[in-house]
Enzyme design. Structure first.
Site, PDB file in Angstrom:
ATOM      1  N   TYR A   1      -2.260  -0.363  10.711  1.00 33.62           N
ATOM      2  CA  TYR A   1      -2.128  -0.780   9.391  1.00 33.62           C
ATOM      3  C   TYR A   1      -0.741  -0.308   8.485  1.00 33.62           C
ATOM      4  O   TYR A   1      -0.380  -0.918   7.821  1.00 33.62           O
ATOM      5  CB  TYR A   1      -3.529  -0.197   8.896  1.00 33.62           C
ATOM      6  CG  TYR A   1      -3.692  -0.414   7.395  1.00 33.62           C
ATOM      7  CD1 TYR A   1      -4.094  -1.630   6.833  1.00 33.62           C
ATOM      8  CD2 TYR A   1      -3.434   0.525   6.436  1.00 33.62           C
ATOM      9  CE1 TYR A   1      -4.303  -1.948   5.568  1.00 33.62           C
ATOM     10  CE2 TYR A   1      -3.492   0.231   5.098  1.00 33.62           C
ATOM     11  CZ  TYR A   1      -3.872  -1.053   4.603  1.00 33.62           C
ATOM     12  OH  TYR A   1      -4.039  -1.539   3.128  1.00 33.62           O
TER      13      TYR A   1
ATOM     14  N   SER B   1       0.876  -1.126  -0.056  1.00 35.36           N
ATOM     15  CA  SER B   1       0.015   0.011   0.088  1.00 35.36           C
ATOM     16  C   SER B   1       1.010   1.327  -0.134  1.00 35.36           C
ATOM     17  O   SER B   1       2.109   1.149   0.383  1.00 35.36           O
ATOM     18  CB  SER B   1      -0.878   0.004   1.383  1.00 35.36           C
ATOM     19  OG  SER B   1      -1.458   1.033   1.505  1.00 35.36           O
TER      20      SER B   1
HETATM   21  P1  NDP Z   1     -11.862  -5.686   0.224  1.00 36.24           P
HETATM   22  O1  NDP Z   1     -12.329  -5.714   1.644  1.00 36.24           O
HETATM   23  O2  NDP Z   1     -12.530  -5.435  -1.053  1.00 36.24           O
HETATM   24  O3  NDP Z   1     -11.322  -7.305  -0.120  1.00 36.24           O
HETATM   25  C1  NDP Z   1     -10.565  -7.716   1.016  1.00 36.24           C
HETATM   26  C2  NDP Z   1     -10.288  -9.246   0.755  1.00 36.24           C
HETATM   27  O4  NDP Z   1      -9.425  -9.977   1.560  1.00 36.24           O
HETATM   28  C3  NDP Z   1     -11.785 -10.011   0.750  1.00 36.24           C
HETATM   29  O5  NDP Z   1     -11.935 -11.014  -0.417  1.00 36.24           O
HETATM   30  C4  NDP Z   1     -11.667 -10.699   2.098  1.00 36.24           C
HETATM   31  O6  NDP Z   1     -12.399 -11.922   2.165  1.00 36.24           O
HETATM   32  C5  NDP Z   1     -10.141 -10.928   2.263  1.00 36.24           C
HETATM   33  N1  NDP Z   1      -9.956 -11.278   3.480  1.00 36.24           N
HETATM   34  C6  NDP Z   1      -9.887 -10.238   4.500  1.00 36.24           C
HETATM   35  N2  NDP Z   1      -9.751 -10.836   5.877  1.00 36.24           N
HETATM   36  C7  NDP Z   1      -9.231 -12.167   5.618  1.00 36.24           C
HETATM   37  C8  NDP Z   1      -8.825 -13.353   6.269  1.00 36.24           C
HETATM   38  N3  NDP Z   1      -8.576 -13.062   7.473  1.00 36.24           N
HETATM   39  N4  NDP Z   1      -8.769 -14.490   5.763  1.00 36.24           N
HETATM   40  C9  NDP Z   1      -9.115 -14.595   4.336  1.00 36.24           C
HETATM   41  N5  NDP Z   1      -9.137 -13.536   3.500  1.00 36.24           N
HETATM   42  C10 NDP Z   1      -9.426 -12.334   3.979  1.00 36.24           C
HETATM   43  O7  NDP Z   1     -10.380  -4.761  -0.059  1.00 36.24           O
HETATM   44  P2  NDP Z   1      -9.253  -4.520  -1.183  1.00 36.24           P
HETATM   45  O8  NDP Z   1      -9.735  -5.482  -2.297  1.00 36.24           O
HETATM   46  O9  NDP Z   1      -9.326  -3.272  -1.204  1.00 36.24           O
HETATM   47  O10 NDP Z   1      -7.997  -4.867  -0.394  1.00 36.24           O
HETATM   48  C11 NDP Z   1      -7.338  -5.983  -0.895  1.00 36.24           C
HETATM   49  C12 NDP Z   1      -5.856  -5.821  -0.391  1.00 36.24           C
HETATM   50  O11 NDP Z   1      -5.412  -4.525  -0.891  1.00 36.24           O
HETATM   51  C13 NDP Z   1      -5.785  -5.536   1.184  1.00 36.24           C
HETATM   52  O12 NDP Z   1      -4.403  -6.363   1.526  1.00 36.24           O
HETATM   53  C14 NDP Z   1      -5.777  -4.104   1.301  1.00 36.24           C
HETATM   54  O13 NDP Z   1      -4.928  -3.817   2.591  1.00 36.24           O
HETATM   55  C15 NDP Z   1      -4.786  -3.692   0.115  1.00 36.24           C
HETATM   56  N6  NDP Z   1      -4.993  -2.441  -0.344  1.00 36.24           N
HETATM   57  C16 NDP Z   1      -6.243  -1.667  -0.493  1.00 36.24           C
HETATM   58  C17 NDP Z   1      -6.294  -0.520  -0.935  1.00 36.24           C
HETATM   59  C18 NDP Z   1      -7.434   0.426  -1.005  1.00 36.24           C
HETATM   60  O14 NDP Z   1      -7.490   1.425  -1.131  1.00 36.24           O
HETATM   61  N7  NDP Z   1      -8.683  -0.528  -1.343  1.00 36.24           N
HETATM   62  C19 NDP Z   1      -5.046   0.126  -1.320  1.00 36.24           C
HETATM   63  C20 NDP Z   1      -3.751  -0.413  -0.913  1.00 36.24           C
HETATM   64  C21 NDP Z   1      -3.845  -1.726  -0.643  1.00 36.24           C
HETATM   65  P3  NDP Z   1     -13.480 -12.538   3.128  1.00 36.24           P
HETATM   66  O15 NDP Z   1     -14.026 -11.254   3.818  1.00 36.24           O
HETATM   67  O16 NDP Z   1     -14.425 -13.294   2.383  1.00 36.24           O
HETATM   68  O17 NDP Z   1     -12.600 -13.417   3.975  1.00 36.24           O
HETATM   69  C1  8X3 Z   2      -5.214   1.327   1.435  1.00 30.03           C
HETATM   70  C2  8X3 Z   2      -5.067   2.566   1.235  1.00 30.03           C
HETATM   71  O1  8X3 Z   2      -4.552   5.209   2.018  1.00 30.03           O
HETATM   72  O2  8X3 Z   2      -6.348   3.781   3.247  1.00 30.03           O
HETATM   73  O3  8X3 Z   2      -4.103   0.812   1.799  1.00 30.03           O
HETATM   74  O4  8X3 Z   2      -4.005   3.343   3.292  1.00 30.03           O
HETATM   75  S1  8X3 Z   2      -5.185   3.642   2.516  1.00 30.03           S
END
Ligand code: NDP
Ligand code: 8X3
Length: 252
Positions: free
Chosen positions: A153, A140
């Site tokens: 985080y 991130s």
């Molecule tokens: P979402 O919430 O849309 O997706 C998160 C996914 O992670 C879901 O499929 C969820 O599935 C899974 N997940 C969460 N906890 C667990 C667990 N304990 N075991 C298995 N699966 C898990 O978020 P994003 O798609 O945005 O996030 C994906 C990744 O990208 C994360 O690592 C996030 O930190 C990172 N990220 C996101 C950004 C953003 O602004 N959106 C920016 C930068 C990085 P389920 O709940 O079914 O288990």
């Molecule tokens: C998710 C993006 O800006 O919320 O990693 O940290 S931010």
């Protein structure tokens, strides 16, 4: 030969968009998540739209035993994993140090860091004998700098960044490439989960600018996986055009 990708956290957001992108390119897809119903819906969508082979695996990445059981029990034809995408992760809360909930911090550490380590440790032994493999970790912009009340985080994502660098060094002799993608703000379920269902707070994160979309990040992951074997993108930071770094946005 048909390639296989394993994507953690494929029930929504980046993971789901990546599953669609890789399935559209005829990859066999192992998709994981905790919500069995959502995972099955994604699996059905991939099969109906692209006719690809899909293996949905329900487990919590925080559960070490469940992770190793799931990977060790893979049918032989699913063990040749070409690409592992460590995507599952979350933020919980946006509270300053003194107000933040310790159990939220523990969940982020257990999911974003320890979960990624468990899955990698279970999958890499399948890649080593094949002398090839690509691991894509989701970092991130929060890995690169902190923002107010980003505390645990940001720390977990900085740890993902460093763990990816370390994996890249250790796995070099095995010809396993490691890429870490660091997206900025993207309008997935991420903020709804961070703010525990407070839709107003979640919507406010994306007000006044166009954030990244899940498909943008999926396209980038697919690009990284499509490069020739002698090329590895090590570290890739991507933001929407209205974001310059972890803290600076231009909102209108
Ligand atoms: P979402 O919430 O849309 O997706 C998160 C996914 O992670 C879901 O499929 C969820 O599935 C899974 N997940 C969460 N906890 C667990 C667990 N304990 N075991 C298995 N699966 C898990 O978020 P994003 O798609 O945005 O996030 C994906 C990744 O990208 C994360 O690592 C996030 O930190 C990172 N990220 C996101 C950004 C953003 O602004 N959106 C920016 C930068 C990085 P389920 O709940 O079914 O288990
Ligand atoms: C998710 C993006 O800006 O919320 O990693 O940290 S931010």
């Amino acid at each position: 030969m048909t390639k296989t990708v394993l994507i953690t956290g494929a029930t929504s957001g980046f993971g789901k968009a990546m599953a669609i992108k890789f399935a559209a390119a005829n990859y066999n897809c192992i998709i994981t998540g905790r919500r069995a119903d959502k995972l099955q819906q994604v699996a059905n969508e991939l099969i109906d739209s692209f006719g690809t082979k899909v293996l949905p695996l329900v487990f919590d990445v925080q559960d070490k035993e469940a992770v190793f059981n799931a990977i060790e029990s893979l049918p032989t034809e699913w063990k040749a994993i070409d690409v592992l995408i460590n995507n599952a992760g979350l933020a919980l809360g946006r509270d300053s140090f003194e107000d933040a909930d310790l159990s939220d911090w523990e969940t982020m550490i257990d999911t974003n860091l320890k979960g990624l380590i468990y899955v990698s440790k279970a999958v890499v032994p399948l890649m080593i004998p094949r002398k090839q493999g690509l691991i894509i970790n989701l970092g991130s912009t929060a890995a690169k700098d902190t923002y107010p009340a980003g505390n645990a985080y940001c720390a977990t994502k900085a740890a993902v960044d460093m763990f990816g660098k370390s994996m890249r060094v250790d796995l070099l002799p095995h010809k396993i490439r490691v890429t870490t993608i660091h997206p900025g703000s993207a309008d997935t379920d991420f903020s709804n989960i961070r703010f525990k269902g407070d839709e107003q707070k979640a919507a406010a994160v994306y007000a006044g600018y166009t954030p990244l979309h899940a498909e943008d990040v999926a396209d980038i992951a697919f690009y990284c996986a499509s490069l020739p074997l002698h090329v590895c993108i090590n570290d890739l930071v991507v933001t929407c055009s209205a974001q310059a770094n972890a803290t600076t946005f231009f909102k209108e």
